[in-house]
Motif scaffolding. Structure first.
Motif, PDB file in Angstrom:
ATOM      1  N   CYS A 196      21.882  27.929  41.612  1.00 46.66           N
ATOM      2  CA  CYS A 196      23.239  28.075  42.122  1.00 46.66           C
ATOM      3  C   CYS A 196      24.059  26.892  41.627  1.00 46.66           C
ATOM      4  CB  CYS A 196      23.211  28.079  43.644  1.00 46.66           C
ATOM      5  SG  CYS A 196      24.843  28.075  44.418  1.00 46.66           S
ATOM      6  N   LEU A 197      25.181  27.182  40.975  1.00 51.71           N
ATOM      7  CA  LEU A 197      26.034  26.139  40.415  1.00 51.71           C
ATOM      8  C   LEU A 197      27.418  26.194  41.034  1.00 51.71           C
ATOM      9  CD1 LEU A 197      26.358  24.870  36.889  1.00 51.71           C
ATOM     10  CD2 LEU A 197      28.392  25.930  37.865  1.00 51.71           C
ATOM     11  N   SER A 198      27.943  25.020  41.361  1.00 49.36           N
ATOM     12  CA  SER A 198      29.304  24.919  41.860  1.00 49.36           C
ATOM     13  C   SER A 198      29.904  23.590  41.420  1.00 49.36           C
ATOM     14  CB  SER A 198      29.326  25.021  43.386  1.00 49.36           C
ATOM     15  OG  SER A 198      30.655  25.041  43.860  1.00 49.36           O
ATOM     16  N   VAL A 199      31.219  23.563  41.311  1.00 46.05           N
ATOM     17  CA  VAL A 199      31.920  22.329  40.986  1.00 46.05           C
ATOM     18  C   VAL A 199      32.086  21.541  42.290  1.00 46.05           C
ATOM     19  CG1 VAL A 199      33.983  21.297  39.958  1.00 46.05           C
ATOM     20  CG2 VAL A 199      33.059  23.419  39.019  1.00 46.05           C
ATOM     21  N   ASN A 200      30.982  20.976  42.705  1.00 47.29           N
ATOM     22  CA  ASN A 200      30.882  20.086  43.854  1.00 47.29           C
ATOM     23  C   ASN A 200      29.945  18.963  43.435  1.00 47.29           C
ATOM     24  OD1 ASN A 200      30.971  23.024  45.589  1.00 47.29           O
ATOM     25  ND2 ASN A 200      32.232  21.361  46.375  1.00 47.29           N
ATOM     26  N   ASP A 201      29.841  17.923  44.254  1.00 45.64           N
ATOM     27  CA  ASP A 201      28.903  16.855  43.917  1.00 45.64           C
ATOM     28  C   ASP A 201      27.506  17.202  44.439  1.00 45.64           C
ATOM     29  OD1 ASP A 201      28.447  15.556  46.628  1.00 45.64           O
ATOM     30  OD2 ASP A 201      30.618  15.273  46.455  1.00 45.64           O
ATOM     31  N   ALA A 202      26.521  16.468  43.967  1.00 49.42           N
ATOM     32  CA  ALA A 202      25.123  16.754  44.317  1.00 49.42           C
ATOM     33  C   ALA A 202      24.854  16.590  45.812  1.00 49.42           C
ATOM     34  CB  ALA A 202      24.189  15.859  43.501  1.00 49.42           C
ATOM     35  N   PHE A 203      25.562  15.682  46.465  1.00 46.01           N
ATOM     36  CA  PHE A 203      25.361  15.476  47.901  1.00 46.01           C
ATOM     37  C   PHE A 203      25.837  16.703  48.691  1.00 46.01           C
ATOM     38  CE2 PHE A 203      25.862  11.266  46.006  1.00 46.01           C
ATOM     39  CZ  PHE A 203      24.674  10.672  46.397  1.00 46.01           C
ATOM     40  N   VAL A 204      26.968  17.255  48.297  1.00 47.63           N
ATOM     41  CA  VAL A 204      27.491  18.460  48.949  1.00 47.63           C
ATOM     42  C   VAL A 204      26.563  19.645  48.688  1.00 47.63           C
ATOM     43  CG1 VAL A 204      29.384  20.148  48.919  1.00 47.63           C
ATOM     44  CG2 VAL A 204      29.893  17.703  48.996  1.00 47.63           C
TER      45      VAL A 204
END
Length: 160
Positions: free
Chosen positions: A74-82
């Motif tokens: 699953c990929l999203s333009v968020n940071d790894a912590f989120v």
């Protein structure tokens, strides 16, 4: 230019979290010698993404693996912590690899971005799902804006 079936996945670094903290994973390593379902979505913790998109892949993980899929990502333009927090909140466990495309490098490289500035979200990934075999795109299902039909786990299963 948008990636298409038959194209090779571009070489980009993504982030993920594991028990040792934040890790960098290259798309070269992620896709080499494997059959991967990569699905992308506009944002962690957003309504459709949390209620339907990610849960569908968690619920259908065994069926996808039974069809020869090695990795579900699953990929999203968020940071790894989120992405890590969202994975924990959704009880993903080890069924789905949660990938952070924090600067939208991958999303831009494959030409699958959307403009979420009207929602205060900036550049985000489009909603899509692709099956990648040894780094080559075999299927690509990109949603129309606001839709959730062709990128679901069920749609991917039907295509396999």
């Amino acid at each position: 230019m948008t990636i298409k079936v038959g194209d090779k996945i571009p070489s980009v670094s993504l982030k993920t979290m594991d028990k040792d903290g934040m890790q960098t994973i290259s798309t070269d390593d992620l896709f080499k010698g494997k059959k991967v379902v990569l699905f992308a979505l506009p944002g962690a913790f957003t309504p459709t993404c949390s209620a339907k998109h990610l849960p569908g892949f968690v619920q259908n993980a065994a069926a996808l693996k039974g069809k020869g899929i090695d990795t579900i990502a699953c990929l999203s333009v968020n940071d790894a912590f989120v992405m890590d927090a969202w994975g924990k909140a959704q009880n993903v466990g080890d069924t789905v690899l949660m990938l952070a495309d924090g600067n939208a490098d991958f999303s831009k490289a494959v030409g699958l971005t959307m403009d979420g500035t009207g929602y205060g979200m900036g550049t985000r990934a489009c909603r899509y799902a692709m099956v990648v075999d040894n780094g080559v795109v075999k299927t690509l299902n990109v949603e129309a804006p606001g839709a959730f039909e062709v990128s679901s786990a069920e749609a991917v299963l039907k295509a396999l």
